[in-house]
Design an enzyme around this catalytic site. Structure first.
Site, PDB file in Angstrom:
ATOM      1  N   CYS A 115       7.897   2.105  -4.793  1.00  9.48           N
ATOM      2  CA  CYS A 115       6.524   1.830  -4.374  1.00  9.48           C
ATOM      3  C   CYS A 115       6.126   2.754  -3.216  1.00  9.48           C
ATOM      4  O   CYS A 115       5.963   3.950  -3.409  1.00  9.48           O
ATOM      5  CB  CYS A 115       6.351   0.361  -4.026  1.00  9.48           C
ATOM      6  SG  CYS A 115       4.614  -0.168  -3.947  1.00  9.48           S
ATOM      7  N   HIS A 215       8.168  -2.121  -8.905  1.00 16.37           N
ATOM      8  CA  HIS A 215       9.257  -2.729  -8.132  1.00 16.37           C
ATOM      9  C   HIS A 215      10.408  -3.164  -9.052  1.00 16.37           C
ATOM     10  O   HIS A 215      10.516  -4.339  -9.425  1.00 16.37           O
ATOM     11  CB  HIS A 215       8.736  -3.932  -7.341  1.00 16.37           C
ATOM     12  CG  HIS A 215       7.970  -3.561  -6.120  1.00 16.37           C
ATOM     13  ND1 HIS A 215       8.575  -3.367  -4.890  1.00 16.37           N
ATOM     14  CD2 HIS A 215       6.651  -3.302  -5.940  1.00 16.37           C
ATOM     15  CE1 HIS A 215       7.661  -3.022  -3.996  1.00 16.37           C
ATOM     16  NE2 HIS A 215       6.481  -2.976  -4.604  1.00 16.37           N
ATOM     17  N   GLU A 217      13.380  -3.753  -8.360  1.00 17.81           N
ATOM     18  CA  GLU A 217      14.339  -4.666  -7.726  1.00 17.81           C
ATOM     19  C   GLU A 217      14.142  -6.118  -8.156  1.00 17.81           C
ATOM     20  O   GLU A 217      15.002  -6.969  -7.901  1.00 17.81           O
ATOM     21  CB  GLU A 217      14.273  -4.542  -6.199  1.00 17.81           C
ATOM     22  CG  GLU A 217      13.076  -5.175  -5.533  1.00 17.81           C
ATOM     23  CD  GLU A 217      11.818  -4.308  -5.525  1.00 17.81           C
ATOM     24  OE1 GLU A 217      10.818  -4.705  -4.897  1.00 17.81           O
ATOM     25  OE2 GLU A 217      11.846  -3.224  -6.165  1.00 17.81           O
TER      26      GLU A 217
END
Length: 237
Positions: A115, A215, A217
């Site tokens: 990001c 994102h 993650e």
């Protein structure tokens, strides 16, 4: 079977001043950044934003993860005036991350930017940013929770990213109001959103130099997991 040691991954973190947590400034990072490294067989090490310590940190770690954050990069760095839409700046963190990016570039050490981390990598290589995304058919600051997908990304089949995910298109989440405008020197685009927003960049002649606008993650899909696993493998070598 040859065993590799678990690589140590330096993770950039946010500086906060919200007094609901503490009356004094603090550092923080979301747990899923940490867990994404642990679950991919790496050892996370959080790095406070101290530019003067960048060289010391860099010598301790095997790879760098530049996380997203609640701030924008100062447009002065890429030669533009600040628009009203720009959120608060974090000079110390920006300078620290630029140092880490340049060290990774110089020493051919793996780096992953997520990001705002992708935007930082682009700026570090003399690129520029869209300071605020105008209305498109995609809400890049999605309404639904961040752990759910909101739009598709299209992957360049000639890219290193495609070699990792082995998929031309898949859904991702989205939590940003800025994006890449001018691509940095020697960087190539590896992913687009359907509205033309750049969703990924990479440096081909580097061990692992990857920027992702969404994102991963959150591990929404197996493709997100593959990105982290490829990053950790690169850090092991």
């Amino acid at each position: 079977m040859k065993k590799y040691k678990k690589p140590i991954i330096g993770i950039s973190i946010d500086t906060g001043s919200n007094k609901s947590y503490s009356k004094f400034p603090w550092y923080a990072v979301r747990i899923n950044y940490i867990n994404s490294i642990i679950n991919s067989n790496g050892i996370p090490l959080m790095l406070p934003s101290k530019p003067e310590l960048a060289n010391y940190y860099f010598n301790l770690i095997d790879g760098v993860l530049l996380t997203g954050g609640d701030f924008d990069i100062d447009p002065k760095i890429y030669g533009e005036k600040k628009e009203k839409s720009v959120n608060h700046l974090d000079k110390s963190r920006t300078n620290f991350e630029i140092k880490m990016a340049k060290l990774s570039l110089k020493e051919n050490k793996p780096i992953l930017g997520i990001c705002g981390g992708q935007q930082l990598l682009n700026v570090a290589l003399k690129g520029s940013l869209i300071q605020h995304i105008k209305n498109t058919n995609i809400k890049h600051e999605q309404i639904q929770p961040r752990n759910r997908p909101s739009h598709k990304v299209q992957i360049n089949i000639k890219s290193n990213l495609y070699k990792i995910v082995k998929k031309k298109e898949f859904k991702v989440n989205s939590a940003h109001h800025q994006a890449i405008k001018k691509v940095g020197k020697k960087l190539s685009i590896n992913a687009f959103a359907e509205d033309g927003i750049i969703e990924g960049i990479e440096l081909n002649d580097h061990k692992f130099f990857l920027g992702i606008q969404w994102h991963p993650e959150f591990f929404i899909s197996n493709y997100d997991k593959k990105i982290f696993k490829a990053f950790i493998r690169a850090c092991q070598k």
